[in-house]
Design an enzyme around this catalytic site. Structure first.
Site, PDB file in Angstrom:
ATOM      1  N   GLN A 250       0.837  -1.203   0.000  1.00  0.00           N
ATOM      2  CA  GLN A 250       0.000   0.000   0.000  1.00  0.00           C
ATOM      3  C   GLN A 250       0.874   1.256   0.000  1.00  0.00           C
ATOM      4  O   GLN A 250       1.226   1.795   1.036  1.00  0.00           O
ATOM      5  CB  GLN A 250      -0.944   0.019   1.201  1.00  0.00           C
ATOM      6  CG  GLN A 250      -1.943   1.146   1.090  1.00  0.00           C
ATOM      7  CD  GLN A 250      -3.055   1.037   2.102  1.00  0.00           C
ATOM      8  OE1 GLN A 250      -3.187   0.068   2.834  1.00  0.00           O
ATOM      9  NE2 GLN A 250      -3.866   2.065   2.146  1.00  0.00           N
ATOM     10  N   PHE A 251       1.187   1.731  -1.212  1.00  0.00           N
ATOM     11  CA  PHE A 251       2.044   2.900  -1.338  1.00  0.00           C
ATOM     12  C   PHE A 251       1.394   4.155  -0.770  1.00  0.00           C
ATOM     13  O   PHE A 251       2.082   5.114  -0.420  1.00  0.00           O
ATOM     14  CB  PHE A 251       2.467   3.118  -2.797  1.00  0.00           C
ATOM     15  CG  PHE A 251       1.408   3.733  -3.662  1.00  0.00           C
ATOM     16  CD1 PHE A 251       1.410   5.099  -3.906  1.00  0.00           C
ATOM     17  CD2 PHE A 251       0.408   2.952  -4.229  1.00  0.00           C
ATOM     18  CE1 PHE A 251       0.435   5.676  -4.700  1.00  0.00           C
ATOM     19  CE2 PHE A 251      -0.566   3.513  -5.021  1.00  0.00           C
ATOM     20  CZ  PHE A 251      -0.554   4.884  -5.256  1.00  0.00           C
ATOM     21  N   THR A 252       0.078   4.164  -0.625  1.00  0.00           N
ATOM     22  CA  THR A 252      -0.605   5.362  -0.117  1.00  0.00           C
ATOM     23  C   THR A 252      -0.248   5.663   1.336  1.00  0.00           C
ATOM     24  O   THR A 252      -0.521   6.767   1.813  1.00  0.00           O
ATOM     25  CB  THR A 252      -2.132   5.254  -0.277  1.00  0.00           C
ATOM     26  OG1 THR A 252      -2.606   4.111   0.429  1.00  0.00           O
ATOM     27  CG2 THR A 252      -2.521   5.157  -1.753  1.00  0.00           C
TER      28      THR A 252
END
Length: 148
Positions: free
Chosen positions: A78-80
């Site tokens: 989850q790069f967010t």
């Protein structure tokens, strides 16, 4: 490297209506990999998370680790988690690692957790996923490799 860790009674991840990963009692780990993160960060964070005492015994709500519980683990890239929303209304993701480096460290993290003998399921890297979580507690922790 950042990990948002949730204690769950069950969880699953779907991609295109197909279940990619499904667990019972354990942890969901949302993993964000930043520019400058290293193999050392992945090893440290994996070890830290599986040894966190966030499961209950009869005397305490936070007494046992995932290893002691033989918990199941669902790991989602989850790069967010690296979003910077301080300016404007659209988050910036410039702190996130480039996809090739992020995937390498994501896979290393997965292998580190698997090496403990725990059941590990995953989502698919760089795919749109639907994650279903039944949070237990709720217990949600943010763990970072840079804050040692």
């Amino acid at each position: 490297m950042k990990a948002l860790v949730q204690r769950v009674i069950r969880a699953s991840v779907r991609v295109n209506d197909n279940i990619e990963g499904e667990i019972g009692h354990g942890l969901v780990i949302f993993l964000g990999i930043a520019r400058g993160d290293s193999e050392e960060d992945a090893r440290y964070l994996a070890n830290k998370i599986v040894n966190l005492r966030i499961f209950a015994n009869k005397a305490s709500k936070f007494a046992l680790s995932a290893l002691e519980m033989k918990a199941e683990i669902l790991i989602i890239s989850q790069f967010t988690l690296l979003a910077d929303s301080r300016k404007g209304r659209r988050p910036s993701f410039t702190e996130a690692a480039p996809p090739d480096k992020a995937k390498e460290l994501y896979e290393l993290f997965i292998n580190q957790v698997r090496s403990t003998g725990l059941k590990v399921e995953t989502g698919l890297f760089q795919e749109h996923m639907l994650v279903e979580i039944h949070n237990d507690g709720p217990v949600t922790l943010l763990v970072e490799s840079r804050n040692r």
